[in-house]
Design an enzyme around this catalytic site. Structure first.
Site, PDB file in Angstrom:
ATOM      1  CE  LYS A 107      -4.534   0.649   0.180  1.00 42.20           C
ATOM      2  NZ  LYS A 107      -5.593  -0.295  -0.210  1.00 42.20           N
TER       3      LYS A 107
HETATM    4  P1  NAD Z   1     -13.029   7.385  -2.230  1.00 40.08           P
HETATM    5  O1  NAD Z   1     -11.987   8.404  -2.002  1.00 40.08           O
HETATM    6  O2  NAD Z   1     -13.568   7.222  -3.601  1.00 40.08           O
HETATM    7  O3  NAD Z   1     -14.264   7.629  -1.235  1.00 40.08           O
HETATM    8  C1  NAD Z   1     -14.120   7.765   0.143  1.00 40.08           C
HETATM    9  C2  NAD Z   1     -15.453   8.209   0.734  1.00 40.08           C
HETATM   10  O4  NAD Z   1     -15.336   8.311   2.152  1.00 40.08           O
HETATM   11  C3  NAD Z   1     -15.926   9.580   0.248  1.00 40.08           C
HETATM   12  O5  NAD Z   1     -17.333   9.582   0.125  1.00 40.08           O
HETATM   13  C4  NAD Z   1     -15.504  10.509   1.385  1.00 40.08           C
HETATM   14  O6  NAD Z   1     -16.290  11.688   1.444  1.00 40.08           O
HETATM   15  C5  NAD Z   1     -15.758   9.603   2.572  1.00 40.08           C
HETATM   16  N1  NAD Z   1     -14.987   9.994   3.759  1.00 40.08           N
HETATM   17  C6  NAD Z   1     -13.714  10.469   3.825  1.00 40.08           C
HETATM   18  N2  NAD Z   1     -13.397  10.737   5.102  1.00 40.08           N
HETATM   19  C7  NAD Z   1     -14.476  10.406   5.833  1.00 40.08           C
HETATM   20  C8  NAD Z   1     -14.772  10.460   7.215  1.00 40.08           C
HETATM   21  N3  NAD Z   1     -13.870  10.919   8.100  1.00 40.08           N
HETATM   22  N4  NAD Z   1     -16.004  10.029   7.627  1.00 40.08           N
HETATM   23  C9  NAD Z   1     -16.915   9.583   6.729  1.00 40.08           C
HETATM   24  N5  NAD Z   1     -16.690   9.510   5.418  1.00 40.08           N
HETATM   25  C10 NAD Z   1     -15.498   9.928   4.987  1.00 40.08           C
HETATM   26  O7  NAD Z   1     -12.413   5.993  -1.689  1.00 40.08           O
HETATM   27  P2  NAD Z   1     -12.819   4.531  -2.092  1.00 40.08           P
HETATM   28  O8  NAD Z   1     -11.886   4.082  -3.151  1.00 40.08           O
HETATM   29  O9  NAD Z   1     -14.279   4.428  -2.288  1.00 40.08           O
HETATM   30  O10 NAD Z   1     -12.409   3.721  -0.770  1.00 40.08           O
HETATM   31  C11 NAD Z   1     -13.295   3.575   0.344  1.00 40.08           C
HETATM   32  C12 NAD Z   1     -12.830   2.417   1.213  1.00 40.08           C
HETATM   33  O11 NAD Z   1     -12.805   1.215   0.420  1.00 40.08           O
HETATM   34  C13 NAD Z   1     -11.425   2.542   1.783  1.00 40.08           C
HETATM   35  O12 NAD Z   1     -11.362   1.896   3.032  1.00 40.08           O
HETATM   36  C14 NAD Z   1     -10.568   1.793   0.774  1.00 40.08           C
HETATM   37  O13 NAD Z   1      -9.337   1.361   1.317  1.00 40.08           O
HETATM   38  C15 NAD Z   1     -11.498   0.643   0.483  1.00 40.08           C
HETATM   39  N6  NAD Z   1     -11.230  -0.066  -0.768  1.00 40.08           N
HETATM   40  C16 NAD Z   1     -11.171   0.605  -1.952  1.00 40.08           C
HETATM   41  C17 NAD Z   1     -10.949  -0.106  -3.131  1.00 40.08           C
HETATM   42  C18 NAD Z   1     -10.960   0.549  -4.493  1.00 40.08           C
HETATM   43  O14 NAD Z   1     -10.914  -0.183  -5.478  1.00 40.08           O
HETATM   44  N7  NAD Z   1     -11.066   1.847  -4.593  1.00 40.08           N
HETATM   45  C19 NAD Z   1     -10.740  -1.494  -3.075  1.00 40.08           C
HETATM   46  C20 NAD Z   1     -10.822  -2.148  -1.844  1.00 40.08           C
HETATM   47  C21 NAD Z   1     -11.061  -1.419  -0.696  1.00 40.08           C
END
Ligand code: NAD
Length: 419
Positions: A107
């Site tokens: 990561k």
């Molecule tokens: P993103 O940046 O697209 O979205 C993140 C979301 O969380 C946004 O809506 C943001 O406003 C919100 N957010 C940020 N800080 C916050 C807080 N303090 N309280 C509440 N909401 C908050 O990110 P993403 O890619 O959707 O990732 C979200 C989660 O999924 C993370 O834990 C990431 O590690 C995990 N994840 C992502 C992927 C991927 O393919 N993008 C794959 C596996 C896991």
């Protein structure tokens, strides 16, 4: 999130230790996997639009390469720190193992608020960061992907920077790229699609029809918004969603496409309005009286401060590490069925794997192929985890780690400790 004593890497170690002991391993069998293999911290100077120089703190951590090249996203967020990146890297190792794709885990992250940077600042920051981690990444070594705060455009800049330094196009250095430069059709939606498959699978095991459930989704970014959209399309009623600005709720169901259009126009949920829609806090969202709760934002959201107020019957962890380790037994006692992150959100890395396989073979598969192969892998992994959890009478999290830790330890043992 502000608890200064919270260290997500401790979460990882406790769960791994528990699984390794249940598997009957001796400490020497799994000692090495308790430590990240390689960590790089970089200081990334950027000349900002106003002429000042800002030095950003960045990381790339490779937890394991025992089962294949390291693989994992890059996060741009103000809370990024070394322990968080370590934990996220380790979760990638076990995620790739539980769905049985030939990768280790990594990561990366930069401490920044991407919403406050201009596009040019973001571009320069990404290119400089890529150049600084370049010695340890590459299609055979470590392949980044999107995570919180990053997107396909940023992956395209990483691909281009790496390729310029090498002198030829290297699409396989990064996944989650735009389709025009070797991205896999469906990769952008893959994590949410996998969460949808997993949610349907766990509901089916308990005889619950997805069309009858109410759902709350925390975090309407890439993963949360696609999950909400696909579950709504399957007939579920999405009664609450949130982002960093707070949440919105409607007991008759929210109009998810309208909310996604609002967010795509660059606005936050605090400015969303529609008849029957109430504004709530992120904490209230987690405590909504729903059947399915999907945390899809950040780590440490379900913790000792709110676990007793969780009303959902099912929790499907779309985010990485949204539940702290001490909450697991409390949720179990309450009869809550929790599908762990390393299984539930693995869809992204599975389609990233397809993307990389296509890139290194100069092939291109279509969306239908990627989506149906994704379903096959997610369903198979779900069945394996569900079966072992039932057989051993343990939680789905422990079941997932029993499979994942065994695969990583056995890979390590097969290779031996060099020299
Ligand atoms: P993103 O940046 O697209 O979205 C993140 C979301 O969380 C946004 O809506 C943001 O406003 C919100 N957010 C940020 N800080 C916050 C807080 N303090 N309280 C509440 N909401 C908050 O990110 P993403 O890619 O959707 O990732 C979200 C989660 O999924 C993370 O834990 C990431 O590690 C995990 N994840 C992502 C992927 C991927 O393919 N993008 C794959 C596996 C896991």
């Amino acid at each position: 999130m502000s608890d200064p004593n919270y260290n997500p890497y401790d979460n990882v170690l406790q769960v791994v230790e528990n699984a390794a002991q249940l598997l009957g391993y001796k400490p020497q069998d799994y000692e090495a996997i308790k430590y990240p293999e390689r960590e790089l911290q970089v200081s990334v100077p950027v000349t900002m639009a106003d002429g000042t120089v800002h030095v950003f703190e960045g990381y790339r951590v490779q937890h394991s390469t025992s089962r294949g090249p390291a693989k994992g996203g890059i996060r741009y967020h103000w809370n990024v720190n070394k322990n968080e990146v370590r934990a996220l890297a380790a979760w990638m190792t076990f995620k790739c193992a539980v769905v049985n794709i030939p990768y280790g885990g990594a990561k990366g992250g930069i401490v920044c608020d991407p919403t406050k940077l201009s596009k040019e600042e973001l571009r320069v920051l990404t290119r400089r960061f890529t150049a600084m981690i370049l010695p340890i990444i590459g299609p055979e070594k470590d392949i980044p992907a999107p995570d919180v705060g990053t997107n396909p455009e940023i992956m395209g800049w990483i691909m281009d920077t790496y390729s310029m330094m090498k002198g030829y196009a290297v699409p396989g250095v990064v996944t989650g790229k735009p389709v025009q430069i070797g991205g896999a059709p469906g990769r952008n939606e893959a994590t949410g699609r996998g969460v949808m498959f997993t949610t349907k699978n766990i509901l089916a095991k308990h005889g619950v029809d997805v069309k009858t459930v109410t759902v709350a989704v925390q975090g309407m970014g890439n993963v949360g918004s696609i999950t909400a959209k696909l579950l709504a399309e399957e007939g579920a009623t999405i009664v609450g969603v949130s982002d960093v600005s707070g949440g919105v709720a409607c007991k008759d169901g929210l109009d998810i496409p309208a909310i996604i259009a609002h967010l795509k126009s660059g606005k936050l949920l605090e400015s969303y309005g529609a008849p029957g829609v109430d504004h709530i806090t992120n904490d209230e969202l987690l405590k909504l009286d729903v059947q399915v709760l999907i945390p899809a934002a950040l780590e440490n959201q379900i913790n000792m401060s709110n676990v007793n107020d969780i009303k959902a019957k099912f929790i499907v962890e779309a985010a990485n590490g949204p539940t702290t380790v001490e909450c697991d037994p409390i949720l179990e006692k309450k009869g809550v069925i929790l599908v762990p992150d390393i299984l539930a959100n693995a869809g992204g890395v599975v389609v990233s794997y397809f993307e990389w396989v296509q890139n290194i073979q100069s092939m291109a598969w279509d969306m239908e192929h990627n989506n149906s192969k994704l379903k096959e892998i997610m369903d198979r992994a779900f069945e394996e985890v569900f079966t072992i959890a039932q057989d051993k009478n343990v939680s789905l999290r422990t079941g997932a780690y029993l499979i994942a830790v065994k695969r990583v330890v056995e890979a390590k043992k097969s290779r031996g400790i060099w020299p």
